[in-house]
Design an enzyme around this catalytic site. Structure first.
Site, PDB file in Angstrom:
ATOM      1  N   HIS A 298       0.830  -1.220   0.000  1.00  0.00           N
ATOM      2  CA  HIS A 298       0.000   0.000   0.000  1.00  0.00           C
ATOM      3  C   HIS A 298       0.865   1.272   0.000  1.00  0.00           C
ATOM      4  CE1 HIS A 298      -3.627  -2.270   0.391  1.00  0.00           C
ATOM      5  NE2 HIS A 298      -3.313  -2.762   1.581  1.00  0.00           N
TER       6      HIS A 298
ATOM      7  N   HIS B 233      -6.274  -7.244  -0.848  1.00  0.00           N
ATOM      8  CA  HIS B 233      -6.448  -5.809  -1.082  1.00  0.00           C
ATOM      9  C   HIS B 233      -5.575  -5.332  -2.248  1.00  0.00           C
ATOM     10  CE1 HIS B 233      -7.362  -6.657   3.186  1.00  0.00           C
ATOM     11  NE2 HIS B 233      -8.402  -5.897   2.918  1.00  0.00           N
TER      12      HIS B 233
ATOM     13  N   ASP C   1      -2.552 -10.376  -2.773  1.00  0.00           N
ATOM     14  CA  ASP C   1      -3.187 -10.011  -1.505  1.00  0.00           C
ATOM     15  C   ASP C   1      -4.662  -9.683  -1.771  1.00  0.00           C
ATOM     16  OD1 ASP C   1      -2.401  -8.982   1.463  1.00  0.00           O
ATOM     17  OD2 ASP C   1      -3.962  -7.687   0.608  1.00  0.00           O
TER      18      ASP C   1
HETATM   19 ZN   LIG Z   1      -4.510  -7.436   2.441  1.00  0.00          ZN
END
Ligand SMILES: [Zn+2]
Length: 187
Positions: free
Chosen positions: A48, A86, A84
């Site tokens: 991220h 996300h 992942d």
């Molecule tokens: Zn994640």
């Protein structure tokens, strides 16, 4: 900058983030020395984090740092496969305008899932990077059939790209019993 409240800075944060990046680079060096594959257990994670953004528990983008190291050490094409649950918004952001790193990500649809504002299928790169970014957002409840079809598509793009190296952002929060995720993958 921080894009959410999930990446606080406390005593030891920098040491931990820096060390995680060194773990990624240690795996990268193992590949450079001839290993077929290497696993880096990096905490905090990194996908991220963009060049100027932390968030989502991520401070330094370990996968991007490894990918850049491969390029710096003579490889011409690196692919990143982010599995992942996300979306890897930070990794996408770092390489969005570049064609020397192909980014692919299979994840929960950002209409309903963190990081919400990136990860849509129409984000395909820009400038020199146009056509080198592939997102596969999937709905809640997706199981192996749907997920593996997206994985096949991502692998086809990586093969078409003719990558020298594949860096995998390996989140295992796609598991059916994960407490904050909605995919239904079994072991
Ligand atoms: Zn994640």
């Amino acid at each position: 900058y921080s894009f959410d409240g999930g990446a606080p800075i406390t005593a030891g944060t920098w040491q931990a983030a820096y060390s995680a990046a060194q773990v990624a680079l240690t795996a990268q060096q193992a590949i450079q020395r001839g290993a077929h594959c290497a696993f880096a257990l990096c905490r905090p994670p990194g996908h991220h984090a963009a060049s100027d953004l932390m968030g989502g528990y991520c401070y330094l983008n370990n996968a991007a740092i490894a990918a850049q190291a491969f390029l710096d050490q003579g490889h011409r094409k690196v692919a990143i496969l982010d599995v992942d649950y996300h979306h890897g918004n930070g990794t996408q952001s770092i390489f969005y305008a570049r064609n020397d790193v192909l980014f692919t990500s299979i994840h929960g649809h950002p209409e309903a899932e963190f990081p919400f504002f990136l990860g849509y299928a129409d984000e395909q790169g820009e400038g020199a990077g146009e056509g080198f970014n592939f997102n596969y957002p999937l709905p809640a409840g997706s199981g192996w059939a749907r997920w593996s079809a997206a994985l096949d598509e991502a692998c086809r793009e990586i093969e078409r790209y003719d990558a020298d190296i594949v860096v995998v952002s390996l989140g295992v929060d796609t598991f059916k019993d994960d407490p904050i995720s909605q995919f239904k993958l079994d072991s």
